[in-house]
Scaffold this motif. Structure first.
Motif, short mmCIF file in Angstrom:
data_model
loop_
_atom_site.label_atom_id
_atom_site.label_comp_id
_atom_site.label_asym_id
_atom_site.label_seq_id
_atom_site.Cartn_x
_atom_site.Cartn_y
_atom_site.Cartn_z
N GLY A 129 44.12 69.46 34.24
CA GLY A 129 43.17 70.17 33.42
C GLY A 129 42.37 69.26 32.50
N LEU A 130 41.41 69.85 31.82
CA LEU A 130 40.56 69.12 30.90
C LEU A 130 40.86 69.57 29.47
CD1 LEU A 130 37.21 69.40 32.88
CD2 LEU A 130 38.77 67.43 32.80
N PRO A 131 40.96 68.65 28.53
CA PRO A 131 41.37 69.01 27.16
C PRO A 131 40.39 69.93 26.45
CG PRO A 131 40.67 66.71 27.28
CD PRO A 131 40.78 67.20 28.69
N ILE A 132 39.15 70.00 26.91
CA ILE A 132 38.19 70.86 26.24
C ILE A 132 38.37 72.32 26.62
CG2 ILE A 132 36.45 69.06 25.98
CD1 ILE A 132 34.99 70.24 28.40
N PHE A 133 39.26 72.59 27.61
CA PHE A 133 39.55 73.97 28.00
C PHE A 133 41.00 74.29 27.67
CE2 PHE A 133 36.26 72.51 30.99
CZ PHE A 133 35.28 73.46 30.73
N LYS A 134 41.24 75.53 27.25
CA LYS A 134 42.59 75.97 26.91
C LYS A 134 42.85 77.34 27.50
CE LYS A 134 42.67 73.33 22.60
NZ LYS A 134 43.46 72.26 23.25
N GLU A 135 44.14 77.64 27.72
CA GLU A 135 44.51 78.95 28.23
C GLU A 135 44.37 79.99 27.11
OE1 GLU A 135 47.68 79.24 31.38
OE2 GLU A 135 48.41 77.48 30.29
N GLY A 136 44.20 81.24 27.54
CA GLY A 136 44.07 82.33 26.57
C GLY A 136 42.62 82.72 26.38
N LYS A 137 42.38 84.01 26.29
CA LYS A 137 40.99 84.47 26.26
C LYS A 137 40.26 84.05 25.00
CE LYS A 137 42.10 89.07 24.39
NZ LYS A 137 41.99 90.52 24.62
N ASP A 138 40.99 83.67 23.94
CA ASP A 138 40.33 83.26 22.71
C ASP A 138 40.28 81.75 22.55
OD1 ASP A 138 42.03 85.99 21.16
OD2 ASP A 138 39.96 85.93 21.89
N GLY A 139 40.75 81.03 23.58
CA GLY A 139 40.82 79.58 23.45
C GLY A 139 39.88 78.85 24.37
N GLY A 140 38.90 79.55 24.94
CA GLY A 140 37.99 78.92 25.88
C GLY A 140 36.96 78.05 25.22
N ASN A 141 36.19 77.40 26.06
CA ASN A 141 35.11 76.55 25.58
C ASN A 141 33.92 77.43 25.18
OD1 ASN A 141 32.61 74.91 25.87
ND2 ASN A 141 34.08 73.29 26.39
N PRO A 142 33.36 77.22 23.97
CA PRO A 142 32.26 78.09 23.53
C PRO A 142 31.03 77.99 24.43
CG PRO A 142 32.59 76.24 22.02
CD PRO A 142 33.77 76.27 22.93
N VAL A 143 30.82 76.84 25.05
CA VAL A 143 29.68 76.71 25.96
C VAL A 143 29.86 77.62 27.17
CG1 VAL A 143 28.40 75.12 27.43
CG2 VAL A 143 29.22 74.35 25.20
N VAL A 144 31.11 77.65 27.69
CA VAL A 144 31.40 78.52 28.83
C VAL A 144 31.22 79.98 28.43
CG1 VAL A 144 33.18 79.25 30.46
CG2 VAL A 144 32.96 76.83 29.85
N LYS A 145 31.60 80.31 27.21
CA LYS A 145 31.43 81.69 26.75
C LYS A 145 29.96 82.09 26.76
CE LYS A 145 32.79 84.91 23.09
NZ LYS A 145 31.52 85.64 23.14
N LEU A 146 29.11 81.19 26.34
CA LEU A 146 27.67 81.48 26.37
C LEU A 146 27.19 81.70 27.79
CD1 LEU A 146 26.33 78.91 23.73
CD2 LEU A 146 26.44 81.40 23.49
N ILE A 147 27.69 80.87 28.72
CA ILE A 147 27.30 81.01 30.13
C ILE A 147 27.77 82.35 30.67
CG2 ILE A 147 27.63 80.09 32.45
CD1 ILE A 147 27.88 77.31 31.16
N ALA A 148 29.06 82.69 30.38
CA ALA A 148 29.61 83.95 30.87
C ALA A 148 28.85 85.14 30.30
CB ALA A 148 31.10 84.05 30.50
N ASP A 149 28.52 85.09 29.00
CA ASP A 149 27.77 86.19 28.38
C ASP A 149 26.41 86.36 29.05
OD1 ASP A 149 29.84 86.69 26.68
OD2 ASP A 149 28.96 85.66 24.95
N ALA A 150 25.76 85.23 29.36
CA ALA A 150 24.45 85.30 30.02
C ALA A 150 24.57 85.91 31.41
CB ALA A 150 23.83 83.91 30.09
N LEU A 151 25.62 85.50 32.16
CA LEU A 151 25.83 86.05 33.50
C LEU A 151 26.13 87.54 33.44
CD1 LEU A 151 27.99 83.20 35.10
CD2 LEU A 151 25.66 83.84 35.75
N TYR A 152 26.93 87.94 32.46
CA TYR A 152 27.30 89.35 32.34
C TYR A 152 26.09 90.20 31.92
CZ TYR A 152 32.25 88.16 32.76
OH TYR A 152 33.48 87.74 33.21
#
Length: 727
Positions: free
Chosen positions: A430-453
């Protein structure tokens, strides 16, 4: 000093089954390599069984013949031993040097040698009344990919015609993370091998087919018995936070720690004795960590080796006759079951990954052997199978299978951010910038997911609350049309799932089959890693936790309900005696593979002023039991010849005027290491951990290899160490 590889206590093993190795007067050649007397298989029952099969193959028996004494005898024999069963073992070892390993997705984990060989174990089970059969193969590989299954089916068709097909062939993997990869036709899985490895692909396919052929040739009348014992100290739930979100009624089926402790063993009884078993127990084959570079079948493969070789004296290099015993340790719903009892890579019960492999494997053998003295259930009834291909990227799931009672759809495959965190309990880097748990993700990925959704409400309805990291389905990187299978042997049902199934997901799949077939829950098993690979299957409740397993549940929150619906349908068809449409299969991708340059050999040269096979570092003059013998040779690249049915090394003892083999590269106590010296020279290091019970005497180590010239010709080479003593 090292610890002996033979356990002082086999954790519940039947002591009558253990080969005694403590006497210093006992030759290591016997009983380890001397074949036991072979039972004669051409008994009257076998002949009658063959007649029954022949008649079944040519159509109904005429009414006059049904009343004949021969027909009555055949019916009596089939009742007494209702099945024909054959067993087979073959080598599936891939490239042992410079090949990326499959499982941890670690680019740095490339093979540098061999600890133990990978094997395929096959069982053919035939209903003597109808002639219907199934083929079950369990291979010491990371996954069974569609590429492997399709080629195996093609070769079986060329060999046996229509005897074996889509529905009655079940191919499954132990899921070792210490085997070479590069044998998938989907590019995602060949990243760590920098492309497709045809040599490992052919080794996997050829070994599976060879095991199947040997099982077919080994058919003999048999009884089948099933017993379940409990094994509580060989697994830990690595995703407990997600597991705890499941309803209490589901969790009540498992231990307080959330582990599936059931060890189910199918016993093959021929000529009045057990001469083969298939054991199902839920635990990952990840005792060997990502730091390991030696090819190994891990704990499941060690378990098979321990029972077959150490307890029953099977010599894998003697292919002149079928093995006297075959022990297949298969997976079940092990998606969240880790062998790392301390929930850290390479830990539990010790901090030595090799020792952990041995201990966990020994405990699995102990639980399976306890079944021999436990109450058993004889299987009765026929053999049957069903299989469908389902496009998981677009399944409409009926409300009766969903948590809220409403219809929902699956969607194209996508990984969540927690996938990139890896399974930290089992060593997925794994990569240290990513963590398990729905509240521990990478904020950049969250932005991408929100845009896709926002762009796709349907994607959000399917994949939310997953934070989508990589839309692998849209990129055509993974398989989305997947085979789902149901096999029946008597009143035992096995669900073949092309994924890693968590224990509660497995429970729900088993319930679906049990409900339709009207049988007990203990009569249904889920077998993961079967026929193809699509990562994880979690419950909707576990999915919402955002752990690694949920982020790797590719087809969204309703993936498990889609699989339950499919399995429910297969059971309904089986009960009704109807055949479902096969469905659209994954397309053939064999022509589009890019060959990897990993492990490619241009030329081999010996070390300067040396010949191939020359000893570079000699052993000491003498060793004691528990010591490690080490010898270095000037050798060649092992990928020139994978030496199936043979060996890269032998340890030999002088007996009179002859040398007798006591160990080879398939044994636990040997290790074969390769290292590049300069541009084209290979340094081969062979070690032997002298096991307890080794007789005093004179020994030597031999090396066997194959060298490639600049013109491409390959010739065999060998070397022999100086003699050393074991005192």
């Amino acid at each position: 000093m090292i610890r002996s590889f033979v356990p002082d206590s086999c954790h519940g093993c039947d002591p009558r089954l253990r080969v005694r190795r403590t006497s210093t007067q006992e030759s290591p050649v016997s009983p380890r390599f001397a074949p036991r007397p072979r039972p004669v298989r051409t008994t009257a029952a076998a002949v009658v069984g063959g007649l029954v099969l022949a008649l079944a193959a040519t159509g109904p028996v005429a009414s006059a013949e049904r009343g004949s004494p021969a027909a009555a005898n055949a019916a009596s024999a089939a009742t007494a031993q209702p099945y024909l069963v054959g067993r087979g073992i073959a080598d599936v070892t891939g490239e042992t040097a410079e090949a990326g390993m499959m499982g941890y997705a670690d680019l740095a984990q490339t093979s540098t040698g061999l600890h133990m060989r990978q094997r395929a174990r096959a069982f053919v089970i035939v209903d003597r009344t109808t002639g219907r059969r199934i083929l079950h193969v369990n291979a010491d590989v990371g996954m069974i990919f569609q590429s492997v299954r399709d080629e195996v089916l093609a070769r079986l068709a060329a060999r046996f015609g229509e005897t074996y097909g889509e529905a009655n062939v079940m191919l499954t993997a132990t899921h070792t993370h210490a085997g070479p990869g590069g044998f998938s036709h989907h590019n995602l899985y060949n990243i760590t091998t920098l492309g497709f490895h045809d040599k490992t692909f052919r080794a996997t396919v050829s070994g599976i087919v060879a095991a199947a052929e040997r099982a077919e040739a080994d058919l003999a009348p048999a009884d089948l018995r099933v017993a379940t014992t409990q094994l509580a100290d060989a697994s830990a739930n690595r995703s407990k936070r997600a597991y705890d979100r499941n309803p209490a009624a589901d969790r009540a089926h498992f231990s307080a720690g959330g582990t599936d402790t059931a060890s189910t063993t199918l016993q093959v009884v021929r000529d009045g004795k057990v001469d083969g078993v298939i054991n199902w127990f839920a635990v990952h084959a990840t005792s060997m960590s990502t730091d390991n570079r030696l090819v190994s079948p891990d704990n499941k493969g060690y378990a098979g080796y321990l029972w077959e070789h150490e307890h029953e004296g099977v010599d894998y290099l003697d292919e002149s006759h079928d093995p006297d015993f075959v022990a297949s340790f298969a997976q079940t719903n092990s998606g969240d079951m880790s062998p790392n009892l301390e929930l850290r890579p390479g830990t539990g019960p010790t901090d030595d990954q090799f020792e952990n492999t041995r201990i966990i494997g020994s405990r699995m053998v102990g639980a399976a052997q306890r079944s021999l003295t436990s109450p058993t259930r004889s299987l009765t009834g026929g053999v049957d199978s069903r299989l469908v291909h389902v496009d998981l990227s677009d399944v409409l799931v009926d409300g009766q299978f969903t948590p809220d009672g409403q219809a929902h759809r699956t969607c194209p495959a996508a990984f969540g951010a927690a996938f990139a965190a890896g399974s930290t309990e089992d060593g997925g880097g794994g990569l240290p910038i990513f963590k398990e748990g729905k509240d521990g993700g990478n904020p950049v990925v969250k932005l991408i997911a929100d845009a896709l959704y926002t762009a796709s409400p349907a994607l959000k309805a399917c994949q939310s609350p997953k934070e989508v990291l990589l839309p692998v389905g849209a990129l055509d990187l993974v398989q989305q049309k997947l085979p789902v299978q149901l096999v029946r042997v008597g009143d035992l049902y096995v669900v073949g799932m092309p994924a890693e199934v968590t224990v509660v997901s497995g429970l729900r799949l088993r319930r679906a089959v049990a409900e339709v077939m009207g049988v007990g829950l203990d009569q249904v098993l889920v077998q993961g890693y079967t026929n193809a690979y699509a990562h994880y299957v979690t419950t909707p409740e576990e999915y919402d936790a955002g752990e690694y397993e949920g982020a790797s549940t590719l087809f969204g929150r309703y993936e498990l309900p889609a699989f339950v619906q499919t399995v429910h349908g297969l059971a309904a068809h089986m009960k009704a005696g109807t055949t479902p449409p096969l469905g659209a299969k994954e397309r053939d991708r064999s022509a589009g593979q890019i060959a990897s340059l990993q492990g490619k050999v241009v030329v081999d040269d010996p070390h300067l002023f040396k010949q191939f096979g020359a000893v570079l570092t000699a052993p000491a003059a003498a060793y004691a039991v528990g010591d490690t013998v080490s010898v270095e040779f000037s050798g060649a690249h092992p990928n020139n010849n994978l030496r199936h049915g043979s060996t890269f090394l032998t340890v030999e003892r002088k007996v009179g005027s002859t040398w007798q083999r006591v160990a080879d590269d398939g044994d636990w106590e040997t290790k074969f290491r390769w290292k590049r010296d300069g541009i084209s020279a290979s340094r081969i290091t062979i070690t032997w951990d002298v096991p307890r019970g080794t007789p005093a005497g004179s020994y030597r180590i031999r090396y066997f290899g194959d060298a490639r010239s600049l013109l491409g010709t390959v010739r065999s080479i060998d070397g022999t160490s100086p003699t050393f003593a074991v005192r």
